[in-house]
Write a protein that holds these residues in place. Structure first.
Motif, PDB file in Angstrom:
ATOM      1  N   GLN A  48       0.819  -1.208   0.000  1.00 31.59           N
ATOM      2  CA  GLN A  48       0.000   0.000   0.000  1.00 31.59           C
ATOM      3  C   GLN A  48       0.856   1.262   0.000  1.00 31.59           C
ATOM      4  OE1 GLN A  48      -3.652  -0.308   2.528  1.00 31.59           O
ATOM      5  NE2 GLN A  48      -2.678  -2.241   3.129  1.00 31.59           N
ATOM      6  N   TRP A  49       2.040   1.181   0.604  1.00 34.04           N
ATOM      7  CA  TRP A  49       3.002   2.275   0.616  1.00 34.04           C
ATOM      8  C   TRP A  49       4.309   1.776   0.027  1.00 34.04           C
ATOM      9  CZ3 TRP A  49       2.540   4.252   6.370  1.00 34.04           C
ATOM     10  CH2 TRP A  49       1.278   4.820   6.552  1.00 34.04           C
ATOM     11  N   MET A  50       5.123   2.693  -0.453  1.00 35.69           N
ATOM     12  CA  MET A  50       6.396   2.339  -1.073  1.00 35.69           C
ATOM     13  C   MET A  50       7.554   2.712  -0.154  1.00 35.69           C
ATOM     14  SD  MET A  50       7.795   3.385  -4.846  1.00 35.69           S
ATOM     15  CE  MET A  50       7.983   5.117  -4.514  1.00 35.69           C
ATOM     16  N   LEU A  51       8.549   1.844  -0.109  1.00 35.29           N
ATOM     17  CA  LEU A  51       9.740   2.080   0.695  1.00 35.29           C
ATOM     18  C   LEU A  51      10.879   2.547  -0.197  1.00 35.29           C
ATOM     19  CD1 LEU A  51      11.272   1.861   3.417  1.00 35.29           C
ATOM     20  CD2 LEU A  51      11.751  -0.535   2.812  1.00 35.29           C
ATOM     21  N   LEU A  52      11.529   3.638   0.211  1.00 37.51           N
ATOM     22  CA  LEU A  52      12.707   4.157  -0.476  1.00 37.51           C
ATOM     23  C   LEU A  52      13.862   4.159   0.518  1.00 37.51           C
ATOM     24  CD1 LEU A  52      11.088   7.316  -2.116  1.00 37.51           C
ATOM     25  CD2 LEU A  52      11.403   5.073  -3.148  1.00 37.51           C
ATOM     26  N   VAL A  53      15.083   3.959   0.009  1.00 39.07           N
ATOM     27  CA  VAL A  53      16.255   3.987   0.870  1.00 39.07           C
ATOM     28  C   VAL A  53      17.313   4.900   0.269  1.00 39.07           C
ATOM     29  CG1 VAL A  53      15.902   1.720   1.926  1.00 39.07           C
ATOM     30  CG2 VAL A  53      17.184   1.893  -0.215  1.00 39.07           C
ATOM     31  N   ALA A  54      18.108   5.485   1.152  1.00 42.87           N
ATOM     32  CA  ALA A  54      19.286   6.266   0.766  1.00 42.87           C
ATOM     33  C   ALA A  54      20.496   5.388   1.081  1.00 42.87           C
ATOM     34  CB  ALA A  54      19.344   7.577   1.535  1.00 42.87           C
ATOM     35  N   VAL A  55      21.282   5.071   0.050  1.00 44.30           N
ATOM     36  CA  VAL A  55      22.397   4.137   0.200  1.00 44.30           C
ATOM     37  C   VAL A  55      23.704   4.838  -0.125  1.00 44.30           C
ATOM     38  CG1 VAL A  55      23.377   1.949  -0.605  1.00 44.30           C
ATOM     39  CG2 VAL A  55      20.896   2.217  -0.438  1.00 44.30           C
ATOM     40  N   LYS A  56      24.690   4.620   0.746  1.00 42.98           N
ATOM     41  CA  LYS A  56      26.032   5.157   0.514  1.00 42.98           C
ATOM     42  C   LYS A  56      27.040   4.063   0.856  1.00 42.98           C
ATOM     43  CE  LYS A  56      29.095   9.003   1.532  1.00 42.98           C
ATOM     44  NZ  LYS A  56      29.250  10.252   2.276  1.00 42.98           N
ATOM     45  N   ASN A  57      27.926   3.770  -0.094  1.00 41.98           N
ATOM     46  CA  ASN A  57      28.950   2.736   0.091  1.00 41.98           C
ATOM     47  C   ASN A  57      28.342   1.409   0.541  1.00 41.98           C
ATOM     48  OD1 ASN A  57      30.950   4.636  -0.580  1.00 41.98           O
ATOM     49  ND2 ASN A  57      31.126   5.288   1.551  1.00 41.98           N
ATOM     50  N   GLY A  58      27.203   1.059  -0.046  1.00 45.49           N
ATOM     51  CA  GLY A  58      26.556  -0.211   0.244  1.00 45.49           C
ATOM     52  C   GLY A  58      25.779  -0.275   1.544  1.00 45.49           C
TER      53      GLY A  58
END
Length: 136
Positions: A48-58
């Motif tokens: 129902q909702w979307m998950l976003l992530v901020a990734v740095k160096n894995g």
């Protein structure tokens, strides 16, 4: 830093790495909390909702939860919760816009506290309305 969408089939594997960021966002909500961490996880894991992530160096450095809804003239990406440290800058905001456009969004909105409203003004956000509440 790279902003990425987490495909539904990977949400449960990713959740342990993002729950601290989502919990922090819930904790910083003023007034009565709209959702518990478990309820947010349910909304995300059910699609129902979307998950976003901020990734740095894995490594995941932040996360956001977004819901979509349609108005007659716009598809709105509504940021339900966002958390992390040093993940909000012009580069990551540009990536966020591109990603949300790829899901059909024409506008981004969010109900935010005063500090986040000041931060988001740097990216062109304006106050559309203020949400208040009372228990009856």
């Amino acid at each position: 830093m790279k902003i990425q969408h987490v495909a539904l089939e990977y949400v449960n594997q990713t959740w342990p790495f993002v729950e601290q960021y989502i919990q922090s966002a819930i904790d910083n909500q003023v007034g009565e909390k709209d959702y518990t961490l478990e309820q947010v996880q349910l909304m995300v894991s059910s699609g129902q909702w979307m998950l976003l992530v901020a990734v740095k160096n894995g490594a995941i450095k932040g996360a956001a939860v977004v819901s979509f809804f349609n108005r007659p003239s716009h598809r709105v990406a509504f940021v339900m919760y966002i958390g992390g440290r040093l993940v909000c800058n012009h580069e990551t905001f540009s990536q966020l816009c591109d990603l949300l456009k790829a899901f059909g969004a024409t506008k981004i909105e969010g109900a935010v506290n005063d500090a986040i409203a000041r931060l988001w003004r740097r990216f062109g956000f304006t106050d559309k309305y203020r949400i208040t509440e009372v228990n009856i």
